[in-house]
Design a protein around this motif. Structure first.
Motif, PDB file in Angstrom:
ATOM      1  N   UNK A  69      46.106  18.256  -9.587  1.00 20.92           N
ATOM      2  CA  UNK A  69      44.961  17.883 -10.413  1.00 20.92           C
ATOM      3  C   UNK A  69      43.713  17.598  -9.581  1.00 20.92           C
ATOM      4  N   UNK A  70      42.565  17.970 -10.110  1.00 21.54           N
ATOM      5  CA  UNK A  70      41.291  17.594  -9.504  1.00 21.54           C
ATOM      6  C   UNK A  70      41.084  18.072  -8.086  1.00 21.54           C
ATOM      7  N   UNK A  71      41.667  19.215  -7.735  1.00 17.99           N
ATOM      8  CA  UNK A  71      41.491  19.719  -6.381  1.00 17.99           C
ATOM      9  C   UNK A  71      42.416  19.082  -5.362  1.00 17.99           C
ATOM     10  N   UNK A  72      43.435  18.384  -5.826  1.00 20.15           N
ATOM     11  CA  UNK A  72      44.394  17.769  -4.895  1.00 20.15           C
ATOM     12  C   UNK A  72      45.323  18.829  -4.327  1.00 20.15           C
ATOM     13  N   UNK A  73      45.962  18.502  -3.243  1.00 19.35           N
ATOM     14  CA  UNK A  73      46.966  19.360  -2.618  1.00 19.35           C
ATOM     15  C   UNK A  73      48.329  18.902  -3.105  1.00 19.35           C
ATOM     16  N   UNK A  74      49.157  19.824  -3.559  1.00 19.06           N
ATOM     17  CA  UNK A  74      50.469  19.443  -4.089  1.00 19.06           C
ATOM     18  C   UNK A  74      51.538  20.393  -3.560  1.00 19.06           C
ATOM     19  N   UNK A  75      52.748  19.852  -3.439  1.00 15.19           N
ATOM     20  CA  UNK A  75      53.862  20.606  -2.864  1.00 15.19           C
ATOM     21  C   UNK A  75      55.159  20.275  -3.588  1.00 15.19           C
ATOM     22  N   UNK A  76      55.995  21.285  -3.745  1.00 16.43           N
ATOM     23  CA  UNK A  76      57.387  21.131  -4.167  1.00 16.43           C
ATOM     24  C   UNK A  76      58.200  21.334  -2.891  1.00 16.43           C
ATOM     25  N   UNK A  77      59.037  20.367  -2.529  1.00 15.75           N
ATOM     26  CA  UNK A  77      59.740  20.398  -1.243  1.00 15.75           C
ATOM     27  C   UNK A  77      61.243  20.275  -1.446  1.00 15.75           C
ATOM     28  N   UNK A  78      61.994  21.135  -0.765  1.00 18.09           N
ATOM     29  CA  UNK A  78      63.453  21.069  -0.743  1.00 18.09           C
ATOM     30  C   UNK A  78      63.934  20.464   0.566  1.00 18.09           C
ATOM     31  N   UNK A  96      50.977  10.564  -3.907  1.00 19.45           N
ATOM     32  CA  UNK A  96      52.141  10.127  -4.677  1.00 19.45           C
ATOM     33  C   UNK A  96      53.236  11.164  -4.498  1.00 19.45           C
ATOM     34  N   UNK A  97      54.480  10.719  -4.623  1.00 18.68           N
ATOM     35  CA  UNK A  97      55.590  11.667  -4.647  1.00 18.68           C
ATOM     36  C   UNK A  97      56.703  11.119  -5.508  1.00 18.68           C
ATOM     37  N   UNK A  98      57.503  12.051  -6.054  1.00 16.31           N
ATOM     38  CA  UNK A  98      58.621  11.716  -6.932  1.00 16.31           C
ATOM     39  C   UNK A  98      59.805  12.594  -6.570  1.00 16.31           C
ATOM     40  N   UNK A  99      60.996  12.019  -6.597  1.00 17.63           N
ATOM     41  CA  UNK A  99      62.218  12.788  -6.383  1.00 17.63           C
ATOM     42  C   UNK A  99      62.550  13.516  -7.676  1.00 17.63           C
ATOM     43  N   UNK A 100      62.684  14.848  -7.585  1.00 13.24           N
ATOM     44  CA  UNK A 100      62.980  15.669  -8.757  1.00 13.24           C
ATOM     45  C   UNK A 100      64.471  15.952  -8.883  1.00 13.24           C
ATOM     46  N   UNK A 101      65.199  15.930  -7.773  1.00 15.95           N
ATOM     47  CA  UNK A 101      66.651  16.163  -7.769  1.00 15.95           C
ATOM     48  C   UNK A 101      67.223  15.476  -6.536  1.00 15.95           C
ATOM     49  N   UNK A 102      68.417  14.934  -6.672  1.00 14.64           N
ATOM     50  CA  UNK A 102      69.036  14.242  -5.545  1.00 14.64           C
ATOM     51  C   UNK A 102      68.430  12.870  -5.338  1.00 14.64           C
ATOM     52  N   UNK A 157      71.441  18.661  -1.484  1.00 14.48           N
ATOM     53  CA  UNK A 157      70.009  18.851  -1.312  1.00 14.48           C
ATOM     54  C   UNK A 157      69.268  17.831  -2.184  1.00 14.48           C
ATOM     55  N   UNK A 158      68.043  17.543  -1.805  1.00 10.88           N
ATOM     56  CA  UNK A 158      67.116  16.804  -2.654  1.00 10.88           C
ATOM     57  C   UNK A 158      65.882  17.678  -2.825  1.00 10.88           C
ATOM     58  N   UNK A 159      65.161  17.456  -3.915  1.00  7.72           N
ATOM     59  CA  UNK A 159      63.907  18.156  -4.173  1.00  7.72           C
ATOM     60  C   UNK A 159      62.893  17.108  -4.601  1.00  7.72           C
ATOM     61  N   UNK A 160      61.657  17.249  -4.126  1.00  5.60           N
ATOM     62  CA  UNK A 160      60.618  16.288  -4.485  1.00  5.60           C
ATOM     63  C   UNK A 160      59.298  17.001  -4.732  1.00  5.60           C
ATOM     64  N   UNK A 161      58.393  16.300  -5.415  1.00  3.79           N
ATOM     65  CA  UNK A 161      57.055  16.791  -5.706  1.00  3.79           C
ATOM     66  C   UNK A 161      56.068  15.805  -5.084  1.00  3.79           C
ATOM     67  N   UNK A 162      55.069  16.329  -4.353  1.00  9.22           N
ATOM     68  CA  UNK A 162      54.087  15.509  -3.638  1.00  9.22           C
ATOM     69  C   UNK A 162      52.684  15.967  -4.002  1.00  9.22           C
ATOM     70  N   UNK A 163      51.732  15.030  -4.056  1.00  8.87           N
ATOM     71  CA  UNK A 163      50.325  15.371  -4.278  1.00  8.87           C
ATOM     72  C   UNK A 163      49.466  14.449  -3.421  1.00  8.87           C
ATOM     73  N   UNK A 164      48.397  15.013  -2.839  1.00  4.71           N
ATOM     74  CA  UNK A 164      47.504  14.280  -1.937  1.00  4.71           C
ATOM     75  C   UNK A 164      46.047  14.596  -2.270  1.00  4.71           C
ATOM     76  N   UNK A 165      45.204  13.579  -2.167  1.00  2.57           N
ATOM     77  CA  UNK A 165      43.772  13.783  -2.321  1.00  2.57           C
ATOM     78  C   UNK A 165      43.035  12.871  -1.355  1.00  2.57           C
TER      79      UNK A 165
END
Length: 193
Positions: A69-78, A96-102, A157-165
């Protein structure tokens, strides 16, 4: 991010409808708030199709770049079992980041470090924090937040979502021996993209 043994080529993914994108596009003059980044990572972590689309490598972390959102950098990470980031910060970016799996574990320092001009610091007692982040759990953080994130599982495995601004201008990497934190290197975007 650290250099993985194998990386997924950069891709653009559309966040799920449950992920509010309230900051506008990259050309927007309105920067997202920490709360908006948290809403984005939580909503994106609930997108089962997106999470399942991330190829998982047993040897190293993998990732896909997302539109934040708003020009932030975001990643899905395994995260393969037993992997982690090492101690680092995100310089002038909040996120911010959130664990999506694991499950992931975060170790962090509850102290504001000088931003520049140092190579070695001795930490005082009581600055260490640890938290377990099971599926659906996450956290937000401010600028110059020093932490390491780990997948301590031996099998999953774990999967997470990260966003930075703002988008990450640099990442500082640290080593730690007891109470001594040492700046080891500074990475720029061209080092991990």
């Amino acid at each position: 991010m650290s250099s993985p043994r194998s990386a997924v080529p950069t891709a653009t993914a559309v966040p799920s409808p449950s992920a509010p994108v309230t900051g506008g596009s990259a050309s927007s003059s309105t920067a997202p708030t920490v709360a908006e980044l948290m809403d984005f990572v939580r909503g994106t972590a609930r997108d089962e199709a997106l999470i399942a689309s991330l190829p998982l490598d047993p040897e190293g972390r993998t990732w896909i770049r997302l539109d934040g959102p708003g020009g932030s950098e975001a990643w899905l990470i395994g995260w393969p079992p037993g992997t982690g980031t090492g101690w680092h910060d995100h310089a002038d970016s909040f996120g911010a980041f959130t664990t999506a799996a694991g499950a992931l574990k975060e170790h962090s320092l509850a102290v504001r470090l000088p931003t520049d001009g140092w190579k070695t610091l001795e930490l005082t007692d009581g600055v260490d924090r640890s938290r377990e982040l099971a599926t659906g759990q996450g956290r937000a953080f401010g600028r110059n937040h020093v932490h390491e994130v780990l997948n301590e599982s031996e099998v999953a495995h774990a999967v997470s979502v990260h966003a930075y601004y703002p988008p990450l201008p640099r990442i500082r990497r640290f080593s730690r021996t007891g109470a001594v934190l040492r700046l080891e290197q500074t990475e720029r975007p061209e080092d991990w993209q």
